[in-house]
Design an enzyme around this catalytic site. Structure first.
Site, mmCIF file in Angstrom:
data_model
loop_
_atom_site.group_PDB
_atom_site.id
_atom_site.type_symbol
_atom_site.label_atom_id
_atom_site.label_comp_id
_atom_site.label_asym_id
_atom_site.label_seq_id
_atom_site.Cartn_x
_atom_site.Cartn_y
_atom_site.Cartn_z
ATOM 1 N N SER A 113 0.806 -1.220 0.000
ATOM 2 C CA SER A 113 0.000 0.000 0.000
ATOM 3 C C SER A 113 0.838 1.268 0.000
ATOM 4 O O SER A 113 0.377 2.303 -0.488
ATOM 5 C CB SER A 113 -0.934 0.012 1.221
ATOM 6 O OG SER A 113 -1.855 -1.039 1.158
ATOM 7 N N HIS A 176 -1.357 5.305 8.903
ATOM 8 C CA HIS A 176 -1.141 4.075 8.143
ATOM 9 C C HIS A 176 -0.728 4.409 6.713
ATOM 10 O O HIS A 176 -0.809 5.565 6.276
ATOM 11 C CB HIS A 176 -2.414 3.220 8.170
ATOM 12 C CG HIS A 176 -2.167 1.762 7.984
ATOM 13 N ND1 HIS A 176 -2.814 1.015 7.016
ATOM 14 C CD2 HIS A 176 -1.343 0.905 8.635
ATOM 15 C CE1 HIS A 176 -2.398 -0.239 7.094
ATOM 16 N NE2 HIS A 176 -1.509 -0.336 8.057
ATOM 17 N N GLU A 328 -10.715 6.408 2.598
ATOM 18 C CA GLU A 328 -10.202 5.043 2.491
ATOM 19 C C GLU A 328 -11.019 4.058 3.316
ATOM 20 O O GLU A 328 -11.203 4.240 4.522
ATOM 21 C CB GLU A 328 -8.741 4.965 2.956
ATOM 22 C CG GLU A 328 -8.161 3.565 2.775
ATOM 23 C CD GLU A 328 -6.929 3.268 3.616
ATOM 24 O OE1 GLU A 328 -6.205 2.313 3.273
ATOM 25 O OE2 GLU A 328 -6.688 3.972 4.614
ATOM 26 N N HIS A 337 -6.170 -10.048 4.824
ATOM 27 C CA HIS A 337 -4.916 -10.578 5.385
ATOM 28 C C HIS A 337 -5.174 -11.689 6.400
ATOM 29 O O HIS A 337 -4.318 -12.546 6.624
ATOM 30 C CB HIS A 337 -4.113 -9.457 6.037
ATOM 31 C CG HIS A 337 -3.319 -8.633 5.077
ATOM 32 N ND1 HIS A 337 -2.448 -9.189 4.170
ATOM 33 C CD2 HIS A 337 -3.259 -7.286 4.878
ATOM 34 C CE1 HIS A 337 -1.886 -8.224 3.447
ATOM 35 N NE2 HIS A 337 -2.361 -7.065 3.851
ATOM 36 N N ASP A 374 -5.682 0.254 -4.174
ATOM 37 C CA ASP A 374 -4.232 0.378 -4.270
ATOM 38 C C ASP A 374 -3.611 -0.905 -4.812
ATOM 39 O O ASP A 374 -2.608 -0.884 -5.515
ATOM 40 C CB ASP A 374 -3.621 0.763 -2.925
ATOM 41 C CG ASP A 374 -4.178 -0.052 -1.760
ATOM 42 O OD1 ASP A 374 -5.072 -0.905 -1.988
ATOM 43 O OD2 ASP A 374 -3.751 0.167 -0.623
ATOM 44 N N HIS A 459 -0.805 -9.885 -0.734
ATOM 45 C CA HIS A 459 -1.503 -9.134 -1.773
ATOM 46 C C HIS A 459 -1.490 -9.922 -3.074
ATOM 47 O O HIS A 459 -0.768 -10.905 -3.226
ATOM 48 C CB HIS A 459 -0.834 -7.784 -1.998
ATOM 49 C CG HIS A 459 -0.920 -6.883 -0.815
ATOM 50 N ND1 HIS A 459 -0.154 -5.741 -0.669
ATOM 51 C CD2 HIS A 459 -1.689 -6.940 0.299
ATOM 52 C CE1 HIS A 459 -0.450 -5.147 0.474
ATOM 53 N NE2 HIS A 459 -1.374 -5.857 1.073
#
Length: 541
Positions: A113, A176, A328, A337, A374, A459
């Site tokens: 990200s 973040h 976001e 995850h 992203d 990812h």
């Protein structure tokens, strides 16, 4: 005509629905599909490009929202509404312009990200796990001279320079990777607190939290909302042991309040929604020690993404010069995850609700809205489930007794592997849990199957969708590098020193030729241009 076409694209499907009921076994016939195709064709033929200046810019990021997540998310939302789900469209899927962004980092085939958000917001691709620095800088190693030469500016800088108000809201920490890529410059995305920076670099670089509160463009944001109290030194429980805690004794939220006497620091939903917007200049909303809880399990004290978006726009739109806001839905990524498919899809729905809330407050005649991700995840939708089958259900055919039962949604890797793996049987053929008998499958934190065990799922590297509406949204088309998005924003909003439709400088570049690379590269470029000029002159004689 522009406004009518925009309304048709955004609202079609909400007014009267021909969606298939959830348990239907009678499907649409030839007449339906021919009429449907012609209706879609007529909508596209009626569309006209909006070439107004983008007074306002809204960028929505579904963190980790790859195409498989969007497809599953639309079915999930449609099924909540009582339909089969497949024919449902999320709000942003009704936008008239769509493209695909290539997400790789400069040094990684599958990105993170930090690098991808840097590309989206700065127009410059960068290294894996680094924020706001181009690829001259090195990961996890701070060199002041190199960092200074590597710093990139972002859409937030450009908007502020143009006199616009700026801000962001997120369901993650405000420090973040995605939000930090709007304002920070750091060699490691995890340097969110002073204690996270290695000792040799403590005097080389500020932690991300301090950059947000002390430096530009962070300190000029009118809106900052999300989690991350422990990174700011703001007392709030429970502390997250998986991330850093300040060690310098600073309470950065308190310092922000001192420096912004007309601003409001809010820590729960009631405080946020009761703000007197007319008499408030800025909002700092911090609603959790670390990330915000998932929407499916949060209390009423935690605002929804739609709540935060609504209040952010109400404040930002007071500026006659317009605004730029980044929103976001960050916990799509975090759910994936952990292989929490149901929670991930619920967070996609949360993003859609925020987009719908925004559409009620802005005009697409003057507001460019871009929705994208992203990066993707190793998340798959597979099998041959029948139409209208529960998207969280089984992909295997229940009529075939010799086929192992498996789920429609699964992951290539992640922690779900060991949950599903059976270690209590002496029968070598009894490898996996019997899903038909698993009573935990309806629980929010149920982990879907993963093919390989990894503590945290990875990812995915495929392209992600980019959906756009409003001024110059027609520039979002085809397949392009992810950094292109920032260039579209700059062009549509007529940012200072950028080529735009507001002047004739179509061929002017923001960076001088000497900044395109090393001095050697610049000399080569000059030599090439000189040669081309001589050839052009000689051709005239």
């Amino acid at each position: 005509m522009n406004r009518l076409a925009a309304i048709v694209y955004i609202l079609v499907g909400f007014l009267g629905s021909s969606a298939l009921p959830r348990d239907s076994t009678t499907y649409e016939d030839m007449s339906f599909w021919l009429k449907s195709g012609q209706k879609n064709l007529q909508e596209n033929l009626a569309y006209r490009n909006n070439e107004n200046r983008a007074k306002n810019v809204l960028i929505f990021i579904g963190d980790g929202m790859g195409i498989s997540t969007i497809t599953a998310g639309r079915i999930f939302k449609g099924q909540i509404k009582g339909t089969s789900g497949e024919e449902y469209k999320l709000a942003f899927e009704k936008f008239p312009n769509t493209g695909f962004a290539k997400t790789y980092n400069t040094d990684k085939q599958v990105p993170d990200s930090a690098g991808t958000a840097t590309a989206i917001f700065s127009g410059v691709k960068s290294r894996y796990s680094m924020i706001g620095l181009d690829s001259k800088a090195k990961y996890d190693h701070c060199d002041e001279t190199v960092n200074e030469a590597s710093k990139v500016t972002t859409v937030a800088d450009w908007a502020q320079k143009a006199g616009m108000d700026t801000g962001f809201v997120t369901t993650t920490r405000i420090t973040h990777a995605t939000p930090a890529s709007l304002y920070a410059h750091t060699n490691n995305r995890d340097w969110e607190c002073d204690t996270a920076i290695p000792k040799p670099y403590k005097y080389c670089i500020k932690d991300i939290s301090r950059q947000l509160i002390e430096d530009e463009p962070g300190r000029k944001f009118q809106v900052m909302m999300g989690g991350g109290a422990q990174h700011l030194g703001l007392p709030m429980d429970p502390i997250d042991p998986d991330t850093c805690v300040r060690g310098d004794g600073l309470n950065l939220a308190e310092l922000w309040t001192r420096d912004n006497p007309e601003g409001k620091l809010v820590t729960d939903a009631e405080q946020l929604m009761s703000i007197d917007i007319a008499n408030t200049s800025k909002i700092l909303g911090v609603f959790a020690a670390s990330h915000l809880p998932y929407h499916a399990v949060k209390t009423d004290q935690v605002p929804s993404l739609a709540n935060m978006t609504t209040q952010a726009i109400r404040l930002l739109r007071k500026n006659k010069n317009g605004f730029l806001l980044m929103v976001e839905s960050g916990k799509i990524d975090i759910a994936h995850h952990h292989n929490y498919a149901k929670l991930a899809l619920r967070e996609v729905s949360e993003l859609e609700e925020a987009i719908l809330a925004a559409l009620q407050q802005v005009s697409l005649e003057e507001t460019l809205i871009i929705v994208t991700a992203d990066h993707s995840h190793s998340f798959t939708m597979n099998g041959y489930p029948k139409r209208g089958n529960d998207i969280l259900g089984f992909g295997s055919d229940p009529n075939k007794s010799n086929v192992t039962t498996y789920e429609t949604l699964s992951y290539a890797n992640g922690p779900g592997f060991f949950y599903h793996r059976r270690n209590d049987s002496n029968n070598v053929n009894e490898t996996w849990r019997d899903l038909d008998q698993d009573r935990t499958r309806d629980q929010p934190f149920y982990a879907h199957m993963a093919g390989i065990y990894i503590k945290t799922e990875t990812h995915g590297g495929e392209d992600v969708g980019v959906y756009a509406a409003g001024p110059y949204s027609h520039l979002i088309r085809g397949t392009f590098e992810q950094n292109y998005i920032a260039h579209v924003v700059a062009y549509a909003a007529c940012f200072n020193d950028w080529p735009s439709h507001c002047d004739d400088a179509y061929h002017r570049y923001f960076y001088q030729v000497t900044n395109l690379g090393t001095a050697h590269e610049s000399c080569l470029l000059f030599a090439l241009l000189s040669t081309m000029l001589l050839l052009l002159i000689s051709s005239q004689f």
